[in-house]
Scaffold this motif. Structure first.
Motif, short mmCIF file in Angstrom:
data_model
loop_
_atom_site.label_atom_id
_atom_site.label_comp_id
_atom_site.label_asym_id
_atom_site.label_seq_id
_atom_site.Cartn_x
_atom_site.Cartn_y
_atom_site.Cartn_z
N GLU A 3 0.83 -1.21 0.00
CA GLU A 3 0.00 0.00 0.00
C GLU A 3 0.86 1.26 0.00
OE1 GLU A 3 -3.23 0.16 2.77
OE2 GLU A 3 -3.63 -1.97 2.51
N ALA A 4 1.99 1.21 0.69
CA ALA A 4 2.91 2.35 0.68
C ALA A 4 3.49 2.54 -0.72
CB ALA A 4 4.03 2.14 1.70
N PHE A 5 3.81 1.43 -1.40
CA PHE A 5 4.31 1.52 -2.77
C PHE A 5 3.25 2.15 -3.67
CE2 PHE A 5 4.86 -0.01 -7.07
CZ PHE A 5 6.19 0.30 -7.30
N ASP A 6 2.00 1.75 -3.50
CA ASP A 6 0.91 2.32 -4.29
C ASP A 6 0.81 3.83 -4.06
OD1 ASP A 6 -1.47 2.07 -6.02
OD2 ASP A 6 -2.53 2.65 -4.18
N SER A 7 0.93 4.25 -2.81
CA SER A 7 0.85 5.69 -2.49
C SER A 7 1.98 6.46 -3.17
CB SER A 7 0.92 5.90 -0.98
OG SER A 7 -0.22 5.37 -0.36
N LEU A 8 3.20 5.92 -3.08
CA LEU A 8 4.33 6.59 -3.73
C LEU A 8 4.14 6.65 -5.24
CD1 LEU A 8 7.49 5.27 -1.87
CD2 LEU A 8 6.75 7.64 -2.06
N TYR A 9 3.69 5.54 -5.82
CA TYR A 9 3.48 5.50 -7.27
C TYR A 9 2.46 6.55 -7.70
CZ TYR A 9 2.31 3.93 -11.91
OH TYR A 9 2.08 3.89 -13.26
N ARG A 10 1.33 6.58 -7.02
CA ARG A 10 0.29 7.54 -7.39
C ARG A 10 0.75 8.98 -7.20
NH1 ARG A 10 -5.00 5.36 -7.76
NH2 ARG A 10 -5.03 3.15 -7.27
N ARG A 11 1.55 9.21 -6.19
CA ARG A 11 2.03 10.56 -5.88
C ARG A 11 3.00 11.07 -6.94
NH1 ARG A 11 4.22 11.50 0.11
NH2 ARG A 11 2.08 10.88 0.50
N HIS A 12 3.81 10.19 -7.54
CA HIS A 12 4.90 10.65 -8.40
C HIS A 12 4.83 10.18 -9.85
CE1 HIS A 12 6.99 12.40 -5.04
NE2 HIS A 12 6.76 11.29 -4.35
#
Length: 58
Positions: free
Chosen positions: A35-44
């Motif tokens: 989920e943290a990877f998903d957040s980073l991906y969506r953010r950048h």
């Protein structure tokens, strides 16, 4: 992005970040948190794709 306005007792509004900073998310990704990877991906993702497109044209 992840900004929200909050009003304090004096009536002044202040922007506060409601999402964890990138450094915290990176630590979670290294620990295996998808989920943290998903957040980073969506953010950048959008910025990274625009930059890659710009660099590939030059």
């Amino acid at each position: 992005m992840g900004w929200e306005r909050s009003t304090h007792g004096d009536g002044k509004s202040q922007e506060t970040d409601v999402y964890p900073p990138d450094a915290a998310l990176i630590g979670l990704v290294r620990a295996g948190d998808l989920e943290a990877f998903d957040s980073l991906y969506r953010r950048h993702a959008a910025v990274a794709l625009r930059r890659a497109y710009y660099l590939s044209r030059t």
